[in-house]
Motif scaffolding. Structure first.
Motif, PDB file in Angstrom:
ATOM      1  N   THR A 228       0.836  -1.200   0.000  1.00 49.17           N
ATOM      2  CA  THR A 228       0.000   0.000   0.000  1.00 49.17           C
ATOM      3  C   THR A 228       0.872   1.252   0.000  1.00 49.17           C
ATOM      4  O   THR A 228       1.713   1.417   0.873  1.00 49.17           O
ATOM      5  CB  THR A 228      -0.911   0.040   1.242  1.00 49.17           C
ATOM      6  OG1 THR A 228      -1.663  -1.165   1.299  1.00 49.17           O
ATOM      7  CG2 THR A 228      -1.836   1.240   1.198  1.00 49.17           C
TER       8      THR A 228
ATOM      9  N   THR B 204       2.085   4.919   0.824  1.00 46.90           N
ATOM     10  CA  THR B 204       1.862   5.667   2.051  1.00 46.90           C
ATOM     11  C   THR B 204       0.875   6.815   1.833  1.00 46.90           C
ATOM     12  O   THR B 204       1.014   7.600   0.901  1.00 46.90           O
ATOM     13  CB  THR B 204       3.183   6.227   2.584  1.00 46.90           C
ATOM     14  OG1 THR B 204       3.953   5.149   3.099  1.00 46.90           O
ATOM     15  CG2 THR B 204       2.959   7.233   3.698  1.00 46.90           C
ATOM     16  N   ILE B 205      -0.108   6.870   2.683  1.00 47.20           N
ATOM     17  CA  ILE B 205      -0.991   8.028   2.786  1.00 47.20           C
ATOM     18  C   ILE B 205      -1.025   8.385   4.267  1.00 47.20           C
ATOM     19  O   ILE B 205      -1.463   7.585   5.094  1.00 47.20           O
ATOM     20  CB  ILE B 205      -2.408   7.744   2.272  1.00 47.20           C
ATOM     21  CG1 ILE B 205      -2.373   7.305   0.802  1.00 47.20           C
ATOM     22  CG2 ILE B 205      -3.301   8.969   2.439  1.00 47.20           C
ATOM     23  CD1 ILE B 205      -3.718   6.869   0.261  1.00 47.20           C
TER      24      ILE B 205
ATOM     25  N   ALA C 186      -1.787  11.589   7.190  1.00 52.93           N
ATOM     26  CA  ALA C 186      -2.393  12.902   7.361  1.00 52.93           C
ATOM     27  C   ALA C 186      -2.583  13.223   8.834  1.00 52.93           C
ATOM     28  O   ALA C 186      -2.797  12.337   9.664  1.00 52.93           O
ATOM     29  CB  ALA C 186      -3.750  12.975   6.648  1.00 52.93           C
TER      30      ALA C 186
ATOM     31  N   ASN D 157      -2.568   6.871   8.794  1.00 52.48           N
ATOM     32  CA  ASN D 157      -1.158   6.679   8.476  1.00 52.48           C
ATOM     33  C   ASN D 157      -0.981   5.230   8.041  1.00 52.48           C
ATOM     34  O   ASN D 157      -0.913   4.332   8.860  1.00 52.48           O
ATOM     35  CB  ASN D 157      -0.260   6.982   9.676  1.00 52.48           C
ATOM     36  CG  ASN D 157       1.213   6.992   9.289  1.00 52.48           C
ATOM     37  OD1 ASN D 157       1.556   6.771   8.132  1.00 52.48           O
ATOM     38  ND2 ASN D 157       2.076   7.246  10.241  1.00 52.48           N
TER      39      ASN D 157
ATOM     40  N   TYR E  90       6.716  12.266  -3.566  1.00 55.89           N
ATOM     41  CA  TYR E  90       5.597  12.476  -2.641  1.00 55.89           C
ATOM     42  C   TYR E  90       4.811  13.731  -3.033  1.00 55.89           C
ATOM     43  O   TYR E  90       5.397  14.721  -3.491  1.00 55.89           O
ATOM     44  CB  TYR E  90       6.096  12.640  -1.210  1.00 55.89           C
ATOM     45  CG  TYR E  90       6.632  11.381  -0.573  1.00 55.89           C
ATOM     46  CD1 TYR E  90       5.869  10.639   0.326  1.00 55.89           C
ATOM     47  CD2 TYR E  90       7.915  10.924  -0.862  1.00 55.89           C
ATOM     48  CE1 TYR E  90       6.362   9.489   0.913  1.00 55.89           C
ATOM     49  CE2 TYR E  90       8.419   9.766  -0.276  1.00 55.89           C
ATOM     50  CZ  TYR E  90       7.639   9.063   0.604  1.00 55.89           C
ATOM     51  OH  TYR E  90       8.129   7.919   1.185  1.00 55.89           O
ATOM     52  N   LYS E  91       3.526  13.659  -2.815  1.00 51.18           N
ATOM     53  CA  LYS E  91       2.673  14.847  -2.890  1.00 51.18           C
ATOM     54  C   LYS E  91       2.396  15.292  -1.460  1.00 51.18           C
ATOM     55  O   LYS E  91       1.873  14.514  -0.653  1.00 51.18           O
ATOM     56  CB  LYS E  91       1.357  14.539  -3.608  1.00 51.18           C
ATOM     57  CG  LYS E  91       0.441  15.755  -3.734  1.00 51.18           C
ATOM     58  CD  LYS E  91      -0.836  15.399  -4.476  1.00 51.18           C
ATOM     59  CE  LYS E  91      -1.733  16.617  -4.627  1.00 51.18           C
ATOM     60  NZ  LYS E  91      -3.005  16.281  -5.334  1.00 51.18           N
TER      61      LYS E  91
ATOM     62  N   SER F  23       0.661  23.223  -1.564  1.00 49.55           N
ATOM     63  CA  SER F  23       0.779  21.885  -2.128  1.00 49.55           C
ATOM     64  C   SER F  23       2.016  21.820  -3.009  1.00 49.55           C
ATOM     65  O   SER F  23       2.363  22.794  -3.685  1.00 49.55           O
ATOM     66  CB  SER F  23      -0.465  21.531  -2.959  1.00 49.55           C
ATOM     67  OG  SER F  23      -0.327  20.274  -3.584  1.00 49.55           O
TER      68      SER F  23
ATOM     69  N   SER G 189      -0.569  16.690   5.289  1.00 52.86           N
ATOM     70  CA  SER G 189      -0.661  15.340   4.764  1.00 52.86           C
ATOM     71  C   SER G 189       0.373  15.100   3.666  1.00 52.86           C
ATOM     72  O   SER G 189       0.881  16.043   3.048  1.00 52.86           O
ATOM     73  CB  SER G 189      -2.061  15.060   4.214  1.00 52.86           C
ATOM     74  OG  SER G 189      -2.327  15.900   3.112  1.00 52.86           O
TER      75      SER G 189
ATOM     76  N   GLN H 168       1.346  11.984   0.457  1.00 53.89           N
ATOM     77  CA  GLN H 168       0.977  10.778  -0.272  1.00 53.89           C
ATOM     78  C   GLN H 168       2.156  10.337  -1.117  1.00 53.89           C
ATOM     79  O   GLN H 168       2.738  11.131  -1.867  1.00 53.89           O
ATOM     80  CB  GLN H 168      -0.244  11.013  -1.152  1.00 53.89           C
ATOM     81  CG  GLN H 168      -0.663   9.796  -1.963  1.00 53.89           C
ATOM     82  CD  GLN H 168      -1.860  10.060  -2.844  1.00 53.89           C
ATOM     83  OE1 GLN H 168      -2.400  11.172  -2.857  1.00 53.89           O
ATOM     84  NE2 GLN H 168      -2.299   9.068  -3.595  1.00 53.89           N
ATOM     85  N   GLN H 169       2.515   9.080  -1.022  1.00 55.44           N
ATOM     86  CA  GLN H 169       3.627   8.547  -1.803  1.00 55.44           C
ATOM     87  C   GLN H 169       3.113   8.207  -3.207  1.00 55.44           C
ATOM     88  O   GLN H 169       2.208   7.391  -3.369  1.00 55.44           O
ATOM     89  CB  GLN H 169       4.183   7.305  -1.121  1.00 55.44           C
ATOM     90  CG  GLN H 169       5.410   6.723  -1.776  1.00 55.44           C
ATOM     91  CD  GLN H 169       5.848   5.436  -1.089  1.00 55.44           C
ATOM     92  OE1 GLN H 169       5.024   4.630  -0.695  1.00 55.44           O
ATOM     93  NE2 GLN H 169       7.136   5.265  -0.937  1.00 55.44           N
ATOM     94  N   LEU H 170       3.714   8.843  -4.223  1.00 53.66           N
ATOM     95  CA  LEU H 170       3.294   8.621  -5.589  1.00 53.66           C
ATOM     96  C   LEU H 170       4.094   7.529  -6.282  1.00 53.66           C
ATOM     97  O   LEU H 170       3.570   6.791  -7.108  1.00 53.66           O
ATOM     98  CB  LEU H 170       3.403   9.925  -6.400  1.00 53.66           C
ATOM     99  CG  LEU H 170       2.580  11.107  -5.874  1.00 53.66           C
ATOM    100  CD1 LEU H 170       2.790  12.320  -6.764  1.00 53.66           C
ATOM    101  CD2 LEU H 170       1.104  10.755  -5.776  1.00 53.66           C
TER     102      LEU H 170
END
Length: 328
Positions: A157, A159-160, A162, A197, A219-220, A279, A321, A323-325
């Protein structure tokens, strides 16, 4: 004291081993009289199990290794020229390794030896993220790629992670002076603010108020924070300019990797709570620290204090937050 001679001992032992082991056309069986392979076991198999939390040199007595460290660690494979039982010949030796901790685990070849990871030339090491699992087998070679990655499963999965917070934050005194001198101030969160997380590539450092990157990749990163000046802003311009920043490995202006400015009219800045959003998409390396910061940027300066609080219609007043892209 009575002694049992070797002949008597063998007479007792032979029936025991006969019941356990049988041979047929060169094959050996345990709990079976019809072994169909070189070794056939009709029952369970047990191997050495170890759980360690520090870096370790794997040895002849290791088999299944669990790493439970909270910081990064290394398992070093044995050198083929010095490994038991026969120097230079451990063809077929197997190690099973799982990362059950929260830090990254590097599995490294010994000295100039390399690992065959089935992707181009051999590599010096491979990495297990938290939850990852791997199997290594010795190729029996003395130089070059001496170990082979038979299996490698890292997290499935992305990483997300926040954080969202409801308690108010106030910069006053020295913090306000620094804020008005364009020195970014860390926007704090706490471990209790984490709302999700997953994935294991980043953890929150509550002491330093930053995301700690565990796995390199793209990452975003997003953040928002409400802003309000404690009293009327000072100056002759009709606006105040407030910066919301994402900074990496520090909180100075030179550490900013993403930012956004909100130019608020004086009345809005001093009487309302206004959101500022930021962002960016950026490549981060394992070990990087990512902060959310805020500072004065232009025009009139806030006075008395700076507050981060939500307007009456909302509860949450800040969020941070990532998010791994992708991974390298």
């Amino acid at each position: 004291m009575k002694y049992i001679n070797m002949k008597t001992l063998l007479l007792f032992a032979l029936p025991f081993f006969y019941n356990l082991s049988h041979s047929q056309t060169g094959n050996v069986g345990i709990n079976t009289i019809n072994p169909g392979s070189s070794l056939t076991i009709n029952g369970s198999i047990a191997g050495q199990y170890k759980n360690v939390s520090t870096s370790t040199l794997l040895g002849v007595n290791d088999f299944y290794m669990a790493y439970s460290g909270s910081s990064d660690g290394t398992f070093t494979l044995p050198a083929v020229t010095a490994a038991a039982p026969a120097p230079g010949n451990i063809l077929g030796r197997i190690y099973y390794i799982k990362n059950v901790g929260t830090g990254r685990l590097t599995i490294s070849a010994n000295g100039s030896e390399l690992i065959d990871n089935q992707s181009g030339a051999g590599v010096q090491s491979v990495t297990l993220t938290p939850g990852g699992y791997t199997m290594f087998i010795s190729k029996g070679t003395l130089t070059g790629t001496t170990w082979e990655v038979a299996l490698l499963i890292n997290k499935t999965t992305p990483t997300i992670a926040a954080l969202g917070a409801t308690n108010s934050v106030t910069f006053a005194g020295t913090a306000l002076t620094d804020f008005n001198n364009s020195i970014p101030q860390i926007i704090p969160f706490s471990t209790g603010d984490i709302i999700v997380n997953q994935g294991g590539s980043a953890t929150w450092n509550d002491t330093g108020d930053f995301w700690q990157i565990i796995e390199s990749g793209v990452y975003k990163i997003e953040g928002y924070s409400y802003f309000r000046s404690g009293a009327a802003v000072s100056g002759t311009n009709p606006f105040t300019g407030i910066n919301l920043n994402i900074t990496k490995n520090g909180t100075a202006l030179t550490d900013i990797i993403g930012g956004n400015r909100a130019n608020l009219d004086n009345q809005t800045a001093s009487q309302g709570s206004s959101p500022i959003n930021v962002s960016c998409i950026v490549h981060l390396n394992a070990g990087d620290k990512v902060y959310l910061t805020m500072n004065w940027g232009a025009y009139n300066q806030p006075t008395t204090n700076v507050s981060i609080l939500a307007p009456n219609s909302l509860k949450e007043n800040r969020n941070f937050s990532l998010q791994q892209l992708s991974t390298p």
